[in-house]
Motif scaffolding. Structure first.
Motif, mmCIF file in Angstrom:
data_model
loop_
_atom_site.group_PDB
_atom_site.id
_atom_site.type_symbol
_atom_site.label_atom_id
_atom_site.label_comp_id
_atom_site.label_asym_id
_atom_site.label_seq_id
_atom_site.Cartn_x
_atom_site.Cartn_y
_atom_site.Cartn_z
ATOM 1 N N UNK A 126 12.411 76.566 -7.632
ATOM 2 C CA UNK A 126 11.784 77.793 -8.130
ATOM 3 C C UNK A 126 11.999 77.926 -9.625
ATOM 4 N N UNK A 127 10.904 77.960 -10.382
ATOM 5 C CA UNK A 127 10.987 78.129 -11.831
ATOM 6 C C UNK A 127 11.156 79.603 -12.167
ATOM 7 N N UNK A 128 12.179 79.911 -12.962
ATOM 8 C CA UNK A 128 12.434 81.298 -13.365
ATOM 9 C C UNK A 128 12.656 81.307 -14.872
ATOM 10 N N UNK B 233 15.552 73.007 -14.095
ATOM 11 C CA UNK B 233 14.156 73.242 -14.464
ATOM 12 C C UNK B 233 13.509 71.968 -14.989
ATOM 13 N N UNK B 234 14.250 71.245 -15.815
ATOM 14 C CA UNK B 234 13.708 70.014 -16.390
ATOM 15 C C UNK B 234 13.485 68.966 -15.307
ATOM 16 N N UNK C 133 9.871 69.733 -15.462
ATOM 17 C CA UNK C 133 9.588 69.206 -16.791
ATOM 18 C C UNK C 133 9.324 70.327 -17.776
ATOM 19 N N UNK C 134 8.406 70.099 -18.706
ATOM 20 C CA UNK C 134 8.096 71.101 -19.728
ATOM 21 C C UNK C 134 6.809 71.862 -19.434
ATOM 22 N N UNK C 135 6.162 71.577 -18.279
ATOM 23 C CA UNK C 135 4.855 72.195 -18.033
ATOM 24 C C UNK C 135 4.647 72.593 -16.567
ATOM 25 N N UNK D 203 2.764 67.420 -15.431
ATOM 26 C CA UNK D 203 2.912 66.006 -15.767
ATOM 27 C C UNK D 203 3.550 65.225 -14.623
ATOM 28 N N UNK D 204 4.543 65.826 -13.966
ATOM 29 C CA UNK D 204 5.214 65.167 -12.846
ATOM 30 C C UNK D 204 4.219 64.856 -11.732
ATOM 31 N N UNK D 205 3.404 65.850 -11.362
ATOM 32 C CA UNK D 205 2.419 65.648 -10.292
ATOM 33 C C UNK D 205 1.322 64.673 -10.709
#
Length: 433
Positions: free
Chosen positions: A386-388, A408-409, A413-415, A419-421
């Motif tokens: 979960x991104x918070x 989070x990283x 990642x940063x977006x 990018x990961x997907x």
């Protein structure tokens, strides 16, 4: 792209195997691309990477024609919605038209139809297709015949959980209007619902627009109350959310909203709660509506494949129930299946890889009579990332709870995972972002 494992002779076929994939998100693209890899003599892109020096495993090649039918005109990064509806630059990145997805546009085996499947006949292996923008009528629909079908249409989610636009251009207008309305909100924004979507929506909005007053309202005493997760995950999520500067009202249920005029004579929204309290806001975002499986097309010719809520019942091979017509050639993956675990894009891509493998095994069986070796889906325990804001919280049964910027990283990642997907699915045709 998948890596070369061997170069056997192409299996002799009178006609290509026709594969119909309904839905082009994480699961649908994974199924199509992994199947294409296998039928081309390549290692599947989402499968285990070949060990250097290990014996080469021969993979029979087949001629295939894959048709993806998607209501959207491109790949939309669904889990990035909270940020896409807070940042216009990210919104433009999050939706890529299929003609701009190299793995799809450069493929000789895959075509994408922008429209919807209205019905499926498992017995005759035919589907009724309606192009986008046309009124549903006999003269506007066409029949698609197939040898294998993959149902991957996901869930129908309401605005603003996900955009309702079906074209990228329309989506950018929709997102832009929403973002500009929030930017000019003098009284702030209220997000109703403390599930994963509500938490990420509130946190991303506050991160992108720190000057904005953002309030999250949840009817229960813990966040993520509907998820079977340890209390530590829920408490850590609240802690991180408060760190972002989001105001949180727990055990508070929305009663109603009404348009009012504030002291400056401008329009605003009075948000009333069942305890009699109220706050003033300029925008109210509901993140509480229940999502519905997009499986109407499977219910037209009822074969018992759907449960009472519309989810697709599957075997561990991801095939339709054995008692339904041609079950061995019909598969379902992603959020629309009735299976254990929290709905996640990682799970959908994993199921897509399994479906691609199992369809390939079925092709081997049909052409050679060889017993197929299916990949079987295990029960999936509750897990979450979960991104918070700038941090994230994760829970994995084997490792427990973790939180922080490093989490989070690792997960996003940063977006927010775009990018990961993209790279995991190999959408750049070998070119990583």
């Amino acid at each position: 792209m998948g890596s070369v494992t061997q170069a056997p002779a192409l299996t002799t076929q009178a006609m290509p195997f026709r594969v119909l994939v309904v839905g082009g998100s994480y699961g649908g693209l994974s199924a199509a691309l992994n199947l294409q890899d296998l039928c081309s003599g390549l290692a599947p892109r989402c499968g285990p990477k070949p060990v250097e020096g290990a014996p080469v495993i021969e993979t029979p090649q087949f001629n295939i024609d894959i048709t993806i039918v998607d209501e959207r005109d491109g790949f939309y990064h669904l889990i990035g919605s909270p940020l896409a509806l807070a940042d216009e630059d990210y919104a433009a990145k999050s939706w890529v038209k299929y003609q701009d997805v190299p793995a799809v546009s450069e493929s000789q085996n895959i075509r994408v139809l922008h429209g919807s499947v209205k019905s499926v006949d498992q017995t005759s292996k035919t589907a009724t297709y309606l192009p986008h923008g046309l009124v549903s009528s006999p003269e506007n629909t066409t029949t698609l015949s197939y040898d294998f079908l993959v149902a991957a249409a996901g869930l129908r989610r309401v605005w603003p959980v996900v955009p309702q636009s079906l074209r990228r251009k329309q989506f950018l207008f929709e997102a832009g209007d929403h973002i500009r309305a929030a930017t000019t909100a003098r009284h702030g924004v209220v997000v109703v619902g403390g599930g994963a979507v509500g938490i990420e929506m509130a946190a991303e909005l506050k991160l992108v627009q720190p000057q904005l007053k953002v309030t999250l309202v949840h009817s229960r005493d813990k966040l993520l109350s509907s998820e079977p997760l340890p209390d530590e995950v829920k408490e850590k999520s609240l802690e991180l959310l408060l760190e972002t500067g989001v105001e949180v009202r727990m055990s508070t249920r929305l009663d109603k909203t009404e348009e009012v005029v504030d002291e400056q004579g401008k329009k605003a929204v009075r948000v009333w709660f069942t305890n009699g309290e109220s706050i003033l806001a300029d925008q109210v975002s509901l993140a509480v509506s229940r999502s519905v499986p997009a499986t109407e097309f499977l219910g037209v010719n009822s074969t018992g494949v759907l449960d009472e809520e519309g989810y697709v019942k599957i075997q561990s091979s991801l095939a339709f129930p054995a008692e339904t017509p041609n079950s061995a050639d019909h598969f379902a993956i992603g959020d629309l299946v009735k299976w254990s675990g929290i709905k996640r894009c990682g799970g959908a891509m994993h199921m897509g890889f399994f479906a691609g493998n199992n369809i390939h095994q079925r092709m081997i069986e049909l052409t050679s009579g060889k017993e197929p070796t299916f990949l079987k889906l295990d029960e999936i325990p509750p897990m979450i990332g979960l991104a918070v804001g700038k941090k994230a919280v994760s829970y994995w049964p084997g490792t427990g709870v973790a939180a922080g910027e490093d989490v989070s990283q690792a997960f996003f990642g940063d977006d927010l995972g775009f990018t990961i997907c993209w790279n995991h699915l190999g959408l750049g045709n070998g070119q990583k972002l």
